[in-house]
Structure formats: C-alpha cells, structure tokens
Scaffold this motif. Structure first.
Motif, short mmCIF file in Angstrom:
data_model
loop_
_atom_site.label_atom_id
_atom_site.label_comp_id
_atom_site.label_asym_id
_atom_site.label_seq_id
_atom_site.Cartn_x
_atom_site.Cartn_y
_atom_site.Cartn_z
N LYS A 31 0.82 -1.37 0.08
CA LYS A 31 0.02 -0.08 -0.06
C LYS A 31 0.83 1.21 -0.02
N LEU A 32 1.70 1.16 -0.93
CA LEU A 32 2.81 2.43 -1.05
C LEU A 32 2.34 3.28 -2.34
N SER A 33 2.70 4.55 -2.39
CA SER A 33 2.94 5.37 -3.45
C SER A 33 4.19 5.35 -4.14
N ILE A 34 4.24 5.71 -5.28
CA ILE A 34 5.27 5.63 -6.17
C ILE A 34 6.21 7.03 -6.46
N HIS A 35 7.37 7.26 -6.33
CA HIS A 35 7.87 8.49 -6.61
C HIS A 35 8.65 8.20 -7.78
N ASN A 36 8.28 8.92 -8.85
CA ASN A 36 9.09 8.66 -10.26
C ASN A 36 10.63 9.27 -10.10
N ILE A 37 11.57 8.49 -10.52
CA ILE A 37 12.85 9.22 -10.61
C ILE A 37 13.50 9.01 -11.72
N ASP A 38 12.79 9.48 -12.91
CA ASP A 38 13.49 9.29 -14.16
C ASP A 38 13.32 10.79 -15.01
N SER A 39 14.78 10.97 -15.41
CA SER A 39 14.60 12.16 -16.20
C SER A 39 13.76 12.65 -17.36
N ARG A 40 13.12 11.39 -17.93
CA ARG A 40 12.24 11.80 -18.92
C ARG A 40 10.77 11.68 -18.65
N GLN A 41 10.39 10.82 -17.90
CA GLN A 41 9.16 10.44 -17.59
C GLN A 41 8.40 11.91 -16.80
N ILE A 42 9.53 12.93 -16.37
CA ILE A 42 8.84 14.10 -15.95
C ILE A 42 8.16 15.01 -16.89
N TYR A 43 8.37 14.62 -17.99
CA TYR A 43 7.77 15.51 -19.35
C TYR A 43 6.53 14.78 -19.59
N LYS A 44 5.33 15.81 -19.69
CA LYS A 44 4.18 15.55 -20.46
C LYS A 44 4.19 15.22 -21.87
N GLU A 45 3.21 14.51 -22.52
CA GLU A 45 3.42 14.24 -23.86
C GLU A 45 4.52 13.37 -24.27
N MET A 46 5.38 12.94 -23.30
CA MET A 46 6.22 11.90 -23.66
C MET A 46 6.23 10.65 -22.94
N ASN A 47 5.27 9.70 -23.52
CA ASN A 47 4.62 8.46 -22.77
C ASN A 47 5.27 7.23 -23.37
N ILE A 48 5.06 6.89 -24.69
CA ILE A 48 5.42 5.65 -25.17
C ILE A 48 6.86 5.58 -25.29
N GLY A 49 7.70 6.78 -25.82
CA GLY A 49 9.12 6.49 -25.66
C GLY A 49 9.79 6.86 -24.57
N THR A 50 9.21 6.97 -23.46
CA THR A 50 9.74 6.84 -22.06
C THR A 50 9.30 5.80 -21.25
N ALA A 51 8.34 4.85 -21.86
CA ALA A 51 8.06 3.83 -21.08
C ALA A 51 7.39 4.33 -19.73
N LYS A 52 6.89 5.34 -19.90
CA LYS A 52 6.09 5.68 -18.80
C LYS A 52 5.01 4.71 -18.33
N PRO A 53 4.66 4.84 -16.86
CA PRO A 53 3.59 3.79 -16.46
C PRO A 53 2.25 4.23 -17.37
N THR A 54 1.52 3.31 -17.77
CA THR A 54 0.44 3.58 -18.15
C THR A 54 -0.90 3.98 -17.31
N GLU A 55 -1.73 4.54 -18.06
CA GLU A 55 -2.73 5.21 -17.39
C GLU A 55 -3.56 4.18 -16.42
N GLU A 56 -3.53 2.96 -16.75
CA GLU A 56 -3.98 1.97 -15.93
C GLU A 56 -3.30 1.55 -14.79
N GLN A 57 -2.02 1.40 -14.83
CA GLN A 57 -0.97 1.59 -13.84
C GLN A 57 -1.24 2.65 -12.77
#
Length: 299
Positions: A31-57
């Motif tokens: 029952k934790l939350s996740i803090h993303n520490i990724d230099s590219r996933q911090i950007y909006k509109e860059m989802n597929i190319g950064t392998a960002k967690p999906t909306e479902e995840q």
C-alpha cells in the motif's frame, strides 16, 4: 535495533529491467505510492518513448513526479531535487514509506545521497554553440577547464559535458568545486533490479514502442514544439524523427534504438555498481525477494 529515522525504499536498475511492473506489484502489496525518479518521465506528452507507467498502472497506484512540465521547458537536477524532496518529505510527515523508483542515477543520487549542485539556469545560446562544436571538442575543452571532472563524467556523456561547461561559463568556477554532499537523515533500503536477459528485453520493448506509437508521438511533439526540440535527441525519439523525415526505415530505426539502449543500459549498470550499494534482487523471483527485504526493513 530500532531506528527513529524514517524508512525510504528505493528501487533502481537499468532500463527495461522491469522496474515499473515490479514497483506496481510492491506498491499494491505494501500500500505504497511511487515517486518517479526518471529524467524523461517528468515530461508531459512523452509517454511511449519513455516507457512511462500506463494510465491503468497510474490508476492502480498513486504516482508522484510524473508529468511535471511540458517538453519545451527545462528542469535541472537541482530543481528536480527540490521538487522531489518536498514530495518525499510530505509522505514522511504522513508516516508513510516513500517508494522511489527509477533508472536515472544522477537524479536518484541527488536525493538519496544529498548531492548539492549549482543552480545555474540553462544557457540556451551557449548550448547551441557547444552542440555545433561536437562532443569530442567539448570534452577536450572541459578537461582544460576542469581536470577533475574526468572522475565523474564519461567522455561520451554529452548532456553532462555541456552542463559542466555551462556552469563554468556562467560562474567562472568548475562544477566539481560547487558540488557538495548532505545526505538526508533517512534509513534507506536500496534494492537493485537487473536481468540476465536484458538485451532481449530491450529488443522486445523497442519493437513494441515502434509498433505502438512512438513515431506518432514524435510527430505530435514536432508539430507542437518544433523539430529542434532538444528532448527529441532522447534515445528512441531521435530515430523516430529520422523515420518521419524519411531518412531511416522503421527496421533500421528499431535496430539503432535497440543498440543505443543496450549501450545506455551498460552505462547505467556501471553507474549503479560504482556509485550505489543496492541489495541486488534475485532475478528469477524479484517480487518475493523484494517483499522479504522490505518486510525485514519495516520490522
């Protein structure tokens, strides 16, 4: 022995090692939350190319530090560190266990080791001049300005080379002379995830990206922010852009991106083994191993 220090859980490892899926499973279990520490996933509109967690995840588990800003904005390590520390400390105040997940070694270590770096803003015109010079010339120039920097920056790391030159240009002082270390007063459980079949996993993920929208995503970024957007130099987007310009076939783009990602993963492995001291998880059953180690740290 009981520790009064707050526990912070860290999961790190090279790209495509399966950090996201494992993190989701662990977050749901504890029952934790996740803090993303990724230099590219911090950007909006860059989802597929950064392998960002999906909306479902992201629905399954609360994520922090994703989609912080738009791709045409800049965020340096120091600025990210400040935002991340605020997010993490808010969870600590709520008596929760912050869970940090990512493969960006510099960003991760700025937080868990408390590295303090110069807050010099991007020097846009100067960066353009350096890019024209090329990495070899920039690296040779940096060695003249800051001989000690070869101990901390790889000669092929264009981003950090340019940043070091930028700091010297703006302040007249080397970046190494302006860096210090102030570790946070936390108890840190650092878990490492790696895979023997990493090359296969990288190849599979790259093919998936090109089959499922990275070219279209790149096209949208170009339409909105222009073809000179610096983030389009990111692995994956760079080759997708060449496909759109009809300078590269999709098959060749997949091969190029796979090769670049494998080389990047090698550098990540080297970084984590030299600059971090994670407890490496059993690659055959990392979930079970991680659960045991986290439960032991919590008790």
């Amino acid at each position: 022995m009981f520790s009064s220090k707050p526990l912070v859980i860290v999961l790190l490892g090279p790209t495509a090692s399966g950090k996201t899926d494992l993190a989701i499973d662990l977050a749901k279990y504890f029952k934790l939350s996740i803090h993303n520490i990724d230099s590219r996933q911090i950007y909006k509109e860059m989802n597929i190319g950064t392998a960002k967690p999906t909306e479902e995840q992201q629905i399954q588990v609360k994520h922090y530090l994703l989609d912080i800003l738009f791709p045409d904005k800049n965020l340096n390590v120091k600025q990210f560190q400040e935002i991340a520390m605020n997010s993490i400390n808010n969870e600590i105040k709520e008596n929760k266990y912050p869970f940090l997940v990512g493969g960006s070694g510099l960003y991760m270590n700025s937080i868990i080791n408390g590295f303090i770096t110069p807050g010099v803003p991007p020097q846009v015109q100067f960066r353009k001049q350096l890019l024209k010079l090329g990495q070899t010339n920039c690296w040779n120039l940096l060695k003249l300005c800051d001989p000690q920097v070869i101990n901390s920056i790889n000669s092929s790391d264009q981003t950090r080379t340019i940043r070091a030159l930028e700091v010297f240009y703006a302040t007249g002082r080397t970046i190494t002379s302006q860096q210090s270390k102030r570790p946070p007063d936390w108890k840190i459980l650092e878990l490492g995830l790696d895979r023997e079949d990493l090359k296969v996993r990288i190849s599979t993920r790259t093919q998936y990206m090109f089959n499922n929208g990275i070219i279209e995503e790149t096209s949208q970024l170009i339409k909105k922010y222009g073809s000179d957007l610096p983030l389009l130099k990111t692995i994956g987007y760079q080759d997708a852009k060449l496909v759109l310009e009809k300078n590269l076939s999709i098959e060749k783009a997949v091969a190029n991106t796979t090769k670049k990602t494998i080389n990047f993963a090698k550098r990540q492995r080297t970084w984590f083994r030299n600059k971090n001291k994670p407890v490496w998880l059993n690659s055959k059953n990392p979930l079970k191993d991680a659960i045991i180690k986290i439960e032991s740290a919590i008790c």
